[in-house]
Design a protein around this motif. Structure first.
Motif, mmCIF file in Angstrom:
data_model
loop_
_atom_site.group_PDB
_atom_site.id
_atom_site.type_symbol
_atom_site.label_atom_id
_atom_site.label_comp_id
_atom_site.label_asym_id
_atom_site.label_seq_id
_atom_site.Cartn_x
_atom_site.Cartn_y
_atom_site.Cartn_z
ATOM 1 N N HIS A 1 0.331 12.499 45.134
ATOM 2 C CA HIS A 1 0.512 13.346 46.301
ATOM 3 C C HIS A 1 0.250 12.536 47.565
ATOM 4 O O HIS A 1 -0.459 11.528 47.527
ATOM 5 C CB HIS A 1 -0.442 14.542 46.220
ATOM 6 N N VAL B 1 -4.158 11.479 44.733
ATOM 7 C CA VAL B 1 -3.786 11.279 46.135
ATOM 8 C C VAL B 1 -3.701 9.781 46.407
ATOM 9 O O VAL B 1 -4.658 9.034 46.137
ATOM 10 C CB VAL B 1 -4.821 11.925 47.076
ATOM 11 N N VAL C 1 -10.129 15.587 42.287
ATOM 12 C CA VAL C 1 -9.186 14.835 43.114
ATOM 13 C C VAL C 1 -9.525 13.359 42.975
ATOM 14 O O VAL C 1 -10.668 12.951 43.219
ATOM 15 C CB VAL C 1 -9.248 15.262 44.587
ATOM 16 N N TYR D 1 -12.924 10.248 56.259
ATOM 17 C CA TYR D 1 -12.044 11.378 56.555
ATOM 18 C C TYR D 1 -12.859 12.482 57.217
ATOM 19 O O TYR D 1 -14.028 12.698 56.863
ATOM 20 C CB TYR D 1 -11.410 11.944 55.282
ATOM 21 N N THR E 1 -5.740 16.073 40.574
ATOM 22 C CA THR E 1 -4.775 15.838 41.650
ATOM 23 C C THR E 1 -4.945 14.391 42.078
ATOM 24 O O THR E 1 -6.056 13.944 42.381
ATOM 25 C CB THR E 1 -5.028 16.762 42.846
ATOM 26 N N VAL F 1 -8.660 9.679 44.424
ATOM 27 C CA VAL F 1 -8.061 9.065 45.613
ATOM 28 C C VAL F 1 -7.935 7.565 45.392
ATOM 29 O O VAL F 1 -8.928 6.885 45.103
ATOM 30 C CB VAL F 1 -8.909 9.340 46.868
ATOM 31 N N GLY G 1 -4.008 18.092 52.250
ATOM 32 C CA GLY G 1 -3.036 17.023 52.163
ATOM 33 C C GLY G 1 -2.166 16.923 53.400
ATOM 34 O O GLY G 1 -2.283 17.706 54.349
ATOM 35 N N ALA G 2 -1.259 15.958 53.386
ATOM 36 C CA ALA G 2 -0.397 15.706 54.535
ATOM 37 C C ALA G 2 0.518 16.883 54.837
ATOM 38 O O ALA G 2 0.966 17.053 55.975
ATOM 39 C CB ALA G 2 0.439 14.444 54.285
ATOM 40 N N ASP G 3 0.795 17.701 53.833
ATOM 41 C CA ASP G 3 1.651 18.863 54.054
ATOM 42 C C ASP G 3 0.874 20.075 54.567
ATOM 43 O O ASP G 3 1.443 21.153 54.757
ATOM 44 C CB ASP G 3 2.387 19.236 52.766
ATOM 45 N N ARG H 1 -2.217 6.612 49.272
ATOM 46 C CA ARG H 1 -1.800 6.365 50.648
ATOM 47 C C ARG H 1 -0.291 6.136 50.751
ATOM 48 O O ARG H 1 0.328 6.422 51.765
ATOM 49 C CB ARG H 1 -2.548 5.139 51.182
ATOM 50 N N LEU I 1 -4.508 12.161 52.282
ATOM 51 C CA LEU I 1 -5.317 13.255 52.798
ATOM 52 C C LEU I 1 -5.272 13.295 54.318
ATOM 53 O O LEU I 1 -5.126 12.266 54.971
ATOM 54 C CB LEU I 1 -6.780 13.077 52.372
#
Length: 356
Positions: free
Chosen positions: A257, A197, A173, A145, A195, A175, A270-272, A199, A260
């Protein structure tokens, strides 16, 4: 000094031990006709390195290697330590010829016929057939990333995770959308702000589904393929609801969520577009087959892995690959499934020892 054997097994985890068992049952003399080379200083394969609270997906009675049942576990879902002790007992009970502390650097072919050369840090071994059962523990995978190198906190892979206590009071986080991610998140969330995360939205299995059901489904799929009929078993999900994960669900900790976009010095985006501040990122993003020792053979490829016919390497029939996943046999990366794959591989090399 160069030694010689009929079969060299590389790796003494569950796949290597299952292969050694079937070689012994087929009449191969331990230490002369076959031997097992393992880089670990003691028994237990990769299980001796896994985090303490890791749980199997099935009760002990449904997680056994061929010939010897795993002893019961207190709550039915064995820990990594329970599996390690079982593998150590299995190795000793059958007198399997495991040489611990031996690292295989390369497998080479002097020609298209004759023995393969197994180069180790203790010398060279010539073997008519090599069964490579090295698993994936030595090849943890981390996706790339943007900004990963700029992160000021700590990044570790699930391979390096040990205990939640070190994350107490942190922002973590996690993942990944599989079982490792769910189990690690479940216990870290008891001491830290977490949090999760993924896919894609996580797919939880029904509460009453465990490895027994998964193995039954895999068996039905094998039968369907062999008969040329459609597979009627639909997807069950990715995450088995072991007790710690059930507890996390009840606490409301299993909230996933979107993926990433990038990593920033103080957290992740994040995606948002929102920033999640974090001290630690735990990458539960899987592994890749540990096959660097086969590079000199230049195996033909089938997508992202060596091309195999069953377990046999297509480009060199003197070598078999065991226990790496469904491409080396359905459920072959599991304790309960690897026995069948090992049995078939040994039967094949016995039937055609020089072109197995």
């Amino acid at each position: 000094m160069t030694a010689r054997t009929r079969v060299a097994v590389i790796g003494a985890g569950q796949a290597g031990l299952a292969a050694a068992f079937h070689l012994r049952r087929a009449g191969f003399e331990p230490g002369r006709d076959y031997m097992v080379l393992d880089r670990n200083p003691g028994p237990g394969g990769a299980w001796q390195h896994m985090w303490h609270s890791l749980r199997l997906f099935s009760p002990a009675e449904h997680s056994s290697l061929p010939g010897r049942r795993m002893p019961p576990s207190r709550d039915g879902f064995p820990t990594a330590g329970h599996v390690r002790d079982y593998l150590a007992d299995y190795e000793q009970h059958y007198g399997l010829p495991v040489r611990h502390g031996v690292t295989v650097d390369a497998v080479r072919a002097a020609g298209r016929t004759g023995p393969l050369e197994v180069h180790t840090d203790r010398g060279m071994l010539l073997a008519d057939t090599v069964l490579s059962a090295t698993g994936s523990w030595d090849r943890p995978f981390r996706p790339h990333y943007p900004g990963m190198r700029d992160f000021r906190g700590r990044q570790l892979h699930a391979r390096d995770y040990r205990d939640p206590a070190e994350f107490a009071g942190h922002s973590v986080v996690v993942v990944g959308g599989g079982n490792s991610a769910a189990q690690i998140l479940a216990e870290v969330s008891t001491v830290a702000r977490t949090t999760w995360v993924t896919r894609r939205p996580p797919r939880f299995m029904p509460d009453d589904v465990d490895g027994r059901v998964l193995f039954q489904v895999a068996t039905r799929r094998i039968a369907a393929r062999a008969a040329g009929t459609a597979d009627s078993a639909g997807p069950l999900g990715d995450i088995v609801m072991v007790p710690s994960v059930l507890d996390a669900r009840d606490r409301g900790a299993l909230v996933a969520h979107p993926p990433l976009l990038r990593i920033v010095p103080d957290g992740v985006v994040g995606a948002d577009g929102g920033v999640v501040v974090a001290d630690t990122i735990i990458w539960c993003t899987g592994f890749r087959p540990a096959l660097h020792h086969l590079a000199p053979l230049r195996p033909a490829r089938d997508g992202d892995h060596p091309a195999v016919d069953g377990t046999r390497l297509v480009s060199d029939p003197r070598l078999h690959l065991l226990g790496h996943g469904d491409w080396t046999g359905p459920a072959s990366a599991t304790l309960i499934g690897v026995g069948r794959t090992a049995r078939d591989a040994v039967a094949r090399l016995v039937a055609a020892p020089t072109s197995a």
